[in-house]
Design an enzyme around this catalytic site. Structure first.
Site, PDB file in Angstrom:
ATOM      1  N   CYS A 337       0.786  -1.231   0.000  1.00 24.20           N
ATOM      2  CA  CYS A 337       0.000   0.000   0.000  1.00 24.20           C
ATOM      3  C   CYS A 337       0.823   1.288   0.000  1.00 24.20           C
ATOM      4  CB  CYS A 337      -1.050   0.011   1.100  1.00 24.20           C
ATOM      5  SG  CYS A 337      -0.746  -1.066   2.480  1.00 24.20           S
ATOM      6  N   ARG A 366       7.913 -10.900   4.570  1.00 23.07           N
ATOM      7  CA  ARG A 366       7.499 -10.749   5.967  1.00 23.07           C
ATOM      8  C   ARG A 366       8.232 -11.781   6.792  1.00 23.07           C
ATOM      9  NH1 ARG A 366       0.903 -10.257   5.259  1.00 23.07           N
ATOM     10  NH2 ARG A 366       0.971  -8.431   3.893  1.00 23.07           N
ATOM     11  N   GLN A 384       1.418 -10.904  -3.372  1.00 18.67           N
ATOM     12  CA  GLN A 384       0.028 -10.603  -3.057  1.00 18.67           C
ATOM     13  C   GLN A 384      -0.673 -10.141  -4.317  1.00 18.67           C
ATOM     14  OE1 GLN A 384       0.056  -7.579   0.010  1.00 18.67           O
ATOM     15  NE2 GLN A 384      -1.280  -8.882   1.222  1.00 18.67           N
ATOM     16  N   ASP A 386      -2.725  -7.858  -4.885  1.00 22.40           N
ATOM     17  CA  ASP A 386      -3.205  -6.719  -4.117  1.00 22.40           C
ATOM     18  C   ASP A 386      -3.934  -5.737  -5.021  1.00 22.40           C
ATOM     19  OD1 ASP A 386      -3.479  -5.255  -1.848  1.00 22.40           O
ATOM     20  OD2 ASP A 386      -1.327  -5.027  -1.481  1.00 22.40           O
ATOM     21  N   HIS A 388      -5.877  -1.574  -4.627  1.00 18.39           N
ATOM     22  CA  HIS A 388      -6.398  -0.494  -3.795  1.00 18.39           C
ATOM     23  C   HIS A 388      -7.404   0.283  -4.604  1.00 18.39           C
ATOM     24  CE1 HIS A 388      -2.361  -1.443  -2.151  1.00 18.39           C
ATOM     25  NE2 HIS A 388      -3.104  -1.568  -1.083  1.00 18.39           N
ATOM     26  N   LYS A 468     -13.366  -5.104   8.073  1.00 22.99           N
ATOM     27  CA  LYS A 468     -12.990  -5.920   6.924  1.00 22.99           C
ATOM     28  C   LYS A 468     -13.896  -7.133   6.747  1.00 22.99           C
ATOM     29  CE  LYS A 468      -9.698  -8.611   9.608  1.00 22.99           C
ATOM     30  NZ  LYS A 468      -8.477  -9.366   9.643  1.00 22.99           N
ATOM     31  N   HIS A 514      -8.602  -1.759   0.534  1.00 26.45           N
ATOM     32  CA  HIS A 514      -7.577  -2.747   0.188  1.00 26.45           C
ATOM     33  C   HIS A 514      -8.334  -4.020  -0.122  1.00 26.45           C
ATOM     34  CE1 HIS A 514      -4.331  -0.714   2.686  1.00 26.45           C
ATOM     35  NE2 HIS A 514      -5.434  -0.181   3.173  1.00 26.45           N
TER      36      HIS A 514
END
Length: 641
Positions: A337, A366, A384, A386, A388, A468, A514
Site C-alpha cells: 500500500c 514478511r 500478493q 493486491d 487499492h 474488513k 484494500h
RNA sequence: GCUGGCGUAGCUCAAUUGGCAGAGCAGCUGAUUUGUAAUCAGCAGGUUGUAGGUUCAAUUCCUAUCGCCAGCUCCA
C-alpha cells in the site's frame, strides 16, 4: 438429595411424567425407551447435557443423546481422553495430569512426565486403553468442595489439577472416578468405558502448560475415537488422503518448486511451477483488466521514512527486513500500500476519475518465526494479488459489491464454489471517528446483505484502520483456507494526505479499499495443488499432452504432431525413449499429464492420433483438427475436472 | 522463538551392541521395435546437512550450528 417439590419431566415423545423418589435419566430410558439403552451416552435436561446416572433434580424437558449424534461426539471424545489418561497413568505412574479436552476432531491429553513418550509407545498405551475399555469401568461423578478437592489432588500428586481448582471460583467442583483413576472434570461422560469402541492414538507432541512457553513443558498425546468402526476407518483414510495431497510432496514429485537452506521460507519456483504461477497470474490480470483495474508495480525496497509515515514501523517492525543504501536506512516492503499511495499522490485526481482501481502483483517479504514456516502455506516471501480502490465515501458500498462479485467469479474458476465469509468490526484499539466506523461497517454489511451472503460476525476483530470482510475457501477435503480480504481504510489516506477535487472544486479525502482475492499467489497455488491433488485442469497443467510413438518408426509423425500442438500453444512433449507403450503411458500418468497422443502404424497411415485422457483411458481416434478443437474448447472454458 | 523428532545417492528408504555405506525407482549404455499403467542386462551414482570432539575405528556416541517435520489453550 431431598426433593422438596415434585419434579415434572417432558420427554421427547411428548409424554409428561412426574418423578417420585430419586430418578436418573438412566431409569427413564430403561422404562420408556428400552431399545435405546445401548446407544444413548448422555441426557440433556433443559438444554444442559448431564450424565445418564445423574439424579434429576429439576423439572423440564429431557432428551437423550444418541451416540451417533454429532453433539455426542464431544462427550465421547472427552471420555476417550480420560481413558487415555488412565492408561498413561497405569503405564507411567509418575505422569502428572494437565488438561485433556475434546477438540474439533478428536481429543488430547497433556502430561508432565520425565520419560519421553514417542510414537513407538502409542501401541502400548492403546493396549492399556483397550484393557480399560474391556473392563467396562463405570464413570462415577462426585461433587467435592473446593478445599477437599485440593487436598485430594495434592495427595495424588497432581499439582496441575490443584492449580486448575485454584483458578475455579465455584465452591464446589466435580470429579470423575473409575477404578482408582480420578480427574477433575465438569462432565458429562459416557456411562462406562465400553462405549469407547473404536479409537486410535494419532500423534505425540510437545506443549506448554497453559500454552505459555515460560511454563512447564508437557507431552501431548492426540487421539481420535468413534462409536462406529467405519467412521474411524473413514477418518483415518481422510488423514491418509490429505497426506497424499500434501503440496510439499506433490511439489517435489511434479518438480514445481523447492526450498533450500540458503533461503528458509523463500520458495524457488521451477519451470513447471512457473507455468502454474504464470497462468494463475495471467488469468487474474486479464480478469482485472476486464473489471476496470489498472495494474502498477512498485519497488521492493523503499526508504524507511515511508514506513514511519505509513505506521508500519510502529505496528509491523518485528516482521520487516531492513537494509541500507548509501548509508540511508531502507526496508524491504511487507505490504504494497505505501508504494501504491505514492503512485496515487503523484497526480491530481478528480472525483470524475473515481473509483480508481489500482492493482499490483506485489512481492512482499514478511519475517515469520522459523517454527511456523510450512511449505507454500507459510513463507517469508510471497506475491500478493493486491489492489487499492480509491473512491468517495458514497461509493464504498457499490465498490464492495463489485469486489464481492469479482471474488466469486475468480473462486468459481478454480472450482471453489463453497466459501465462508466473516465480517470483522471495530476493535478496541482503533483510529478514526465512531461515525466513520459506523458508516464503514454499515457499508460492508449492506453489501453483504444485498448480495444475500451468509456471514459470520466477528465483533472487535477488524484492523485498527478499518473494518474488513475475510474469505475462507473450502477445498475438496472440506478444509478451510483464509484467502481473500476486503478492508476499508481511513488511516492511510489521512497519513498520506490523499486528496481529490470534488464537484465543489475543493479538496476532499478519498476512502481506500484494500482487497486481495487469492491473498498470496504462492499459498493459493499450494491450496490448488492439494485441491486438485496434483491433477490440474488443462489450462493450468505444466505439461498438457504427451506424444507417445509406439516404436522408433513412428517418431517422425510424432514430431509432426508435437510441432502442430506446439504451434497452437499446447504444452507438450514427445517420449522417444526406447520403451514399450505401456511404460510411456504409465510414466505420463504418474506425471499427471492430461492427455496422451499414441501414435502407431494405424495413426501414421491415417494421419491421426489415438487419444488417451489421464485417469479416464482411451478416447479413440482423433484427426489433428478434432484434437486441436478438443484442446482449445477445454482451454477456453478453463474446464475444471 | 520454544519443545520433541528427523537429516544417508536426484527421489523413497536400509545399514546388528561403533567395525569396508546398501537396495528400489529415476539416470546413462546396450539388447529388444514394442498398441493403452512398469521388457531384459550392464554401468555409474556418496566428504552420511555443516563444524568440532571422544575412539585404533563414527552414518552410529558427545557438543555446537543450519535446515526439515510435528506441536505450542479448541482451556476442569
Amino acid at each position: 438429595m431431598v426433593q422438596s417439590e415434585k419434579i415434572c419431566i417432558k420427554l421427547p415423545n411428548g409424554k409428561e411424567i412426574v418423578l417420585t423418589g430419586s430418578v436418573s435419566p438412566d431409569g427413564i430410558l430403561q422404562e420408556h425407551f428400552p431399545d435405546k439403552k445401548n446407544t444413548c451416552i448422555a441426557a440433556v435436561l433443559n438444554e444442559k447435557p448431564i450424565d445418564l446416572s445423574r439424579e434429576i433434580s429439576e423439572s423440564g424437558d429431557l432428551r437423550f443423546m444418541d451416540i451417533q449424534q454429532p453433539e455426542a461426539l464431544d462427550i465421547f471424545w472427552h471420555s476417550s481422553s480420560h481413558v487415555m489418561a488412565q492408561a498413561v497413568k497405569n503405564l507411567y505412574p509418575d505422569a502428572q495430569l494437565g488438561i485433556g479436552p475434546s477438540i474439533s476432531r478428536g481429543f488430547y491429553y497433556d502430561f508432565k512426565l520425565d520419560t519421553p513418550i514417542t510414537p513407538d509407545d502409542l501401541p502400548r498405551i492403546e493396549a492399556a486403553m483397550q484393557k480399560i475399555i474391556d473392563e467396562n469401568q463405570v464413570f462415577e461423578r462426585q461433587v467435592l468442595n473446593r478445599s477437599d478437592s485440593i487436598d485430594v489432588f495434592k495427595s495424588r500428586n497432581e499439582p496441575f489439577k490443584v492449580e486448575l481448582i485454584q483458578e475455579i471460583e465455584d465452591e464446589q467442583v466435580t470429579v470423575y472416578q473409575n477404578n482408582g483413576f480420578m480427574d477433575l472434570c465438569r462432565g458429562p461422560h459416557v456411562p462406562s468405558t465400553k462405549f469407547i469402541r473404536y479409537f486410535k492414538l494419532t500423534s505425540v507432541a510437545g506443549s506448554y502448560w497453559h500454552g505459555d512457553e515460560r511454563n512447564a513443558v508437557m507431552q501431548r498425546i492426540y487421539g481420535i475415537s468413534f462409536p462406529d468402526k467405519k467412521q474411524l476407518k473413514n477418518h483415518l483414510l481422510q488423514i491418509e488422503e490429505a497426506k497424499k495431497r500434501d503440496h510439499r510432496k506433490i511439489g517435489k514429485e511434479l518438480d514445481l518448486f523447492s526450498f533450500h537452506q540458503e533461503g528458509p521460507g523463500f520458495p524457488f519456483w521451477h519451470a513447471h511451477g512457473m507455468i502454474l504461477y504464470n497462468n494463475v497470474q495471467r488469468y487474474l490480470q486479464k480478469t482485472l483488466e476486464i473489471h476496470g483495474y489498472q495494474e502498477i508495480k512498485t519497488p521492493l525496497i523503499l526508504n524507511e521514512a515511508l514506513w514511519h509515515q505509513s505506521g508500519h514501523w510502529d505496528n509491523y517492525k518485528e516482521n520487516m527486513y531492513f537494509t541500507s543504501i548509501d548509508e540511508q536506512p531502507f526496508a524491504v516492503k511487507p505490504m504494497n500500500c505505501p508504494g501504491g499511495l505514492l503512485v496515487f499522490r503523484n497526480n491530481l485526481h478528480s472525483y470524475k476519475d473515481f473509483p480508481i482501481k489500482m492493482s499490483e502483483m506485489g512481492l512482499v517479504h514478511r519475517h515469520e518465526k522459523s517454527g511456523v514456516l510450512h511449505g507454500l502455506f507459510r513463507v517469508r516471501m510471497f506475491t500478493q494479488d493486491d489492489a487499492h480502490v480509491f473512491c468517495t465515501p458514497e461509493q464504498i458500498e457499490t465498490e464492495v459489491i463489485q469486489i464481492i462479485d469479482l471474488i466469486d467469479e475468480v473462486y468459481s474458476t478454480f472450482g471453489f464454489n463453497d466459501y465462508e465469509v466473516e465480517l470483522s468490526t471495530k476493535p478496541l484499539k482503533s483510529i478514526g471517528s465512531d461515525e466513520m466506523w459506523q458508516r464503514a461497517e454499515a457499508a460492508l454489511e449492506n453489501a453483504l446483505i444485498k448480495k444475500q451472503m451468509k456471514y459470520q460476525l466477528n465483533p472487535g476483530d477488524g484492523a485498527f484502520y478499518g473494518p474488513k470482510i475475510d474469505y475462507h475457501i473450502r477445498d475438496s477435503l472440506d478444509r478451510l483456507w483464509q484467502c481473500g480480504t476486503i478492508q476499508l481504510d481511513f488511516s492511510m489516506p489521512e497519513r498520506f494526505s490523499l486528496e481529490y477535487v470534488g464537484p465543489d472544486n475543493s479538496k476532499h479525502r478519498p476512502v481506500m479499499i484494500h482487497r486481495a482475492i487469492l491473498g498470496s499467489v504462492e499459498r493459493f497455488i499450494g491450496i490448488l495443488i492439494e485441491h486438485y491433488a496434483g491433477d490440474f485442469p488443462l489450462w493450468l497443467a505444466p505439461v498438457q499432452c504427451a506424444v507417445l510413438p509406439i516404436s522408433e518408426k513412428h517418431e517422425s509423425f510424432a514430431s509432426t504432431v508435437l510441432e502442430l500442438l506446439r504451434s497452437q500453444g499446447i504444452r507438450c512433449k514427445v517420449d522417444n525413449r526406447n520403451e514399450k507403450i505401456g511404460f510411456k503411458i504409465r510414466d505420463a500418468e504418474t506425471h499427471r499429464i492430461n492427455y496422451m497422443c499414441i501414435i502407431g502404424d494405424r495413426e501414421v497411415e491415417e494421419q491421426s492420433v489415438s487419444l488417451r485422457q489421464r485417469k479416464k483411458g482411451n478416447l479413440g481416434t482423433f484427426d489433428t483438427e478434432a484434437l486441436i478443437k478438443r484442446f482449445m474448447d477445454e482451454l477456453d472454458r478453463r474446464a475444471n475436472h
